[in-house]
Design a protein around this motif. Structure first.
Motif, PDB file in Angstrom:
ATOM      1  N   ILE A  64      19.923 131.499  33.211  1.00 51.81           N
ATOM      2  CA  ILE A  64      19.582 130.284  32.475  1.00 51.81           C
ATOM      3  C   ILE A  64      20.620 130.106  31.373  1.00 51.81           C
ATOM      4  CG2 ILE A  64      17.990 131.493  30.885  1.00 51.81           C
ATOM      5  CD1 ILE A  64      16.259 128.933  30.914  1.00 51.81           C
ATOM      6  N   TRP A  97      12.363 127.491  32.558  1.00 52.22           N
ATOM      7  CA  TRP A  97      12.147 127.090  33.944  1.00 52.22           C
ATOM      8  C   TRP A  97      10.906 127.810  34.458  1.00 52.22           C
ATOM      9  CZ3 TRP A  97      14.507 123.199  36.384  1.00 52.22           C
ATOM     10  CH2 TRP A  97      15.733 122.753  35.884  1.00 52.22           C
ATOM     11  N   CYS A 142      11.165 122.328  34.595  1.00 47.16           N
ATOM     12  CA  CYS A 142      11.649 122.751  33.288  1.00 47.16           C
ATOM     13  C   CYS A 142      10.624 122.320  32.234  1.00 47.16           C
ATOM     14  CB  CYS A 142      13.038 122.197  32.976  1.00 47.16           C
ATOM     15  SG  CYS A 142      13.148 120.428  32.807  1.00 47.16           S
ATOM     16  N   CYS A 171      18.437 120.310  33.862  1.00 47.61           N
ATOM     17  CA  CYS A 171      17.335 119.635  33.174  1.00 47.61           C
ATOM     18  C   CYS A 171      17.897 119.047  31.884  1.00 47.61           C
ATOM     19  CB  CYS A 171      16.211 120.618  32.882  1.00 47.61           C
ATOM     20  SG  CYS A 171      14.857 119.924  31.902  1.00 47.61           S
ATOM     21  N   GLU A 173      15.019 116.381  35.685  1.00 48.66           N
ATOM     22  CA  GLU A 173      15.581 117.476  36.458  1.00 48.66           C
ATOM     23  C   GLU A 173      16.404 116.961  37.630  1.00 48.66           C
ATOM     24  OE1 GLU A 173      11.339 119.783  35.954  1.00 48.66           O
ATOM     25  OE2 GLU A 173      12.504 120.061  37.770  1.00 48.66           O
TER      26      GLU A 173
END
Length: 119
Positions: free
Chosen positions: A69, A36, A95, A22, A6
């Protein structure tokens, strides 16, 4: 085995933005979903957002309309764009990947990245 790295945490002001990244050690074609999570001190991790292999996304109610996301398959990277940050978004963000391991489903976690939002 899938390893996750990350980056992108840090400090922001209320109303500001941050983007977390990530990167997985495996191609996304071998990963079921990525997510996440965040963790407050003394609390269990809670899911924030999920993206599946079919690019379906889900969010916890508290971040809907503010967080996004997304994933870049070519880079094996998933992002969490966080806009309109609030102090209650302050947490350690992790993540997570779900992937096949033989007949089972295994999971992998990133190392965590601190997000601090202040006024």
């Amino acid at each position: 085995q899938v390893d996750l790295v990350e980056s992108g945490g840090g400090q922001a002001q209320v109303g500001g933005s941050l983007r977390l990244s990530c990167t997985a050690s495996a191609h996304f074609s071998s990963i079921y979903s990525m997510a996440w999570f965040r963790q407050y001190p003394g609390k269990e991790r809670e899911v924030v957002a999920v993206v599946t292999a079919a690019d379906r996304t889900t969010y916890v109610d508290s971040v809907k309309g503010r967080f996004t996301i997304s994933r870049d398959s070519a880079k094996s990277t998933v992002y969490l764009q966080m806009n309109d940050l609030k102090e209650e978004d302050t947490a350690v963000y992790y993540c997570k990947a779900l992937y096949p391991n033989g007949r089972q489903t295994a999971d992998a976690w990133g190392q965590g990245t601190q997000v601090t939002v202040s006024s």
